[in-house]
Scaffold this motif. Sequence first.
Motif, short mmCIF file in Angstrom:
data_model
loop_
_atom_site.label_atom_id
_atom_site.label_comp_id
_atom_site.label_asym_id
_atom_site.label_seq_id
_atom_site.Cartn_x
_atom_site.Cartn_y
_atom_site.Cartn_z
N ARG A 220 6.03 -3.86 1.26
CA ARG A 220 6.38 -3.95 -0.15
C ARG A 220 5.98 -2.71 -0.95
O ARG A 220 6.16 -2.68 -2.18
CB ARG A 220 5.77 -5.22 -0.74
CG ARG A 220 6.27 -6.48 -0.03
CD ARG A 220 5.47 -7.71 -0.40
NE ARG A 220 5.76 -8.24 -1.70
CZ ARG A 220 6.71 -9.13 -1.97
NH1 ARG A 220 7.50 -9.56 -0.99
NH2 ARG A 220 6.90 -9.58 -3.20
N GLY A 221 5.46 -1.70 -0.27
CA GLY A 221 5.13 -0.46 -0.94
C GLY A 221 3.91 -0.60 -1.84
O GLY A 221 3.23 -1.62 -1.85
N PRO A 222 3.62 0.43 -2.64
CA PRO A 222 2.53 0.33 -3.61
C PRO A 222 2.94 -0.52 -4.81
O PRO A 222 4.13 -0.62 -5.13
CB PRO A 222 2.30 1.79 -4.02
CG PRO A 222 3.63 2.44 -3.81
CD PRO A 222 4.28 1.74 -2.64
N GLY B 297 0.82 -1.20 0.00
CA GLY B 297 0.00 0.00 0.00
C GLY B 297 0.85 1.24 0.00
O GLY B 297 2.08 1.17 0.06
N TRP B 298 0.20 2.37 -0.07
CA TRP B 298 0.93 3.63 -0.18
C TRP B 298 0.65 4.52 1.02
O TRP B 298 -0.39 4.45 1.65
CB TRP B 298 0.56 4.34 -1.47
CG TRP B 298 -0.88 4.75 -1.59
CD1 TRP B 298 -1.41 5.96 -1.34
CD2 TRP B 298 -1.98 3.91 -1.98
NE1 TRP B 298 -2.77 5.96 -1.54
CE2 TRP B 298 -3.14 4.70 -1.95
CE3 TRP B 298 -2.08 2.57 -2.37
CZ2 TRP B 298 -4.39 4.20 -2.27
CZ3 TRP B 298 -3.33 2.07 -2.69
CH2 TRP B 298 -4.47 2.87 -2.65
N PHE B 299 1.61 5.37 1.29
CA PHE B 299 1.45 6.35 2.36
C PHE B 299 0.54 7.48 1.87
O PHE B 299 0.59 7.87 0.71
CB PHE B 299 2.80 6.92 2.78
CG PHE B 299 3.59 6.00 3.67
CD1 PHE B 299 3.32 5.93 5.02
CD2 PHE B 299 4.59 5.19 3.14
CE1 PHE B 299 4.03 5.07 5.85
CE2 PHE B 299 5.32 4.34 3.95
CZ PHE B 299 5.04 4.29 5.31
N ASP B 300 -0.27 8.00 2.78
CA ASP B 300 -1.17 9.11 2.48
C ASP B 300 -0.89 10.18 3.52
O ASP B 300 -1.65 10.36 4.47
CB ASP B 300 -2.62 8.63 2.56
CG ASP B 300 -3.60 9.65 2.01
OD1 ASP B 300 -3.15 10.75 1.63
OD2 ASP B 300 -4.80 9.36 1.97
N PRO B 301 0.23 10.89 3.39
CA PRO B 301 0.68 11.79 4.46
C PRO B 301 -0.28 12.91 4.81
O PRO B 301 -0.24 13.44 5.93
CB PRO B 301 2.01 12.33 3.93
CG PRO B 301 1.92 12.17 2.44
CD PRO B 301 1.12 10.93 2.22
#
Length: 317
Positions: A205-207, A178-182
């Motif tokens: 594992r990141g996006p 998944g991805w960070f949503d700062p």
Amino acid sequence: MVLGPGRTSRNPFDDLRYFWKLLRLCRRLRPDALIGYTAKPVIWGSLAGRMAGVENVVAMITGLGFAFTENGSAHSWVSVLVGRLYRIALRRCNSVVFQNPDDQEEFVRRRLIRRGSRTFVVKGSGVDLHEFRPAILPDSPIFLLVARVLRDKGIREFCEAAMRVKSRYPESSFRLVGWFDPENPRAVSPVELESWCANGVVEYRGPVEDVRVEMAQCRVYVLPSYREGTPRTVLEAMAMGRPIITTDAPGCRETVRHGWNGYLVPVRDSSALASAMESFIAEPRLVEKMGANSRQLVESAYDGRRVAQTIVDGAEL
């Protein structure tokens, strides 16, 4: 085309600019119908569509968002404001579509929609059964969570449960995609995530571009979310023949028949989550059996084409 502000922007000028862009677009295109989904497109799109003279304005509620699920004074004014905006916008819609009955009841309870308004519930957004097909199960007990890195997706509970299970079953693996949503106030900080992954129990594992690759490599899909509309990643994992562990929470509980295609666990309960994970390791035959049941359930209830037709028919598009 990018029209709007960030999903979690609280700058009213950003929202007003977004509204005027939508209004100009509707006046230029003159659509016969407009469907908005997620909070800001529902609120500002519904108002813009009605002001532009669109005959059929439909709102799809895909979840309640942090304004409704977070507690405390820091969010109370946001909840009040968003509720009032929803009330104004939804009363100008021809139809309101919900992805689970709990959200529908919540909107009625808060008087965000009128009793007797045309509302109906659909099976989430559905899933493309041709794009997501059953994949061969790996031999290793690999557990996967795909989500934005937010607290209310159950990231903390997933990591805590992983550490418990790993101590008892060293051969098990745990992956987070998944991805960070700062900009999101519920975001997990990179430092906090790194602390969970430092001991090698959880692999971040990141996006990824194609989530099917990750899902094909796991044996069990996990989503310990606090609340959803209907989680698309769960439906995708079900379509690929994976058993599901998710929470007994609105939107999530509809996807699992406890003990048949997976397990439901209490929200914020990493101990119960760990126990459910261990059940699939201790009895590996359950994985194939429940995974097949997941595919059966998604075929019968969550076919994306049927869901789309239900929306068209219900909203009289």
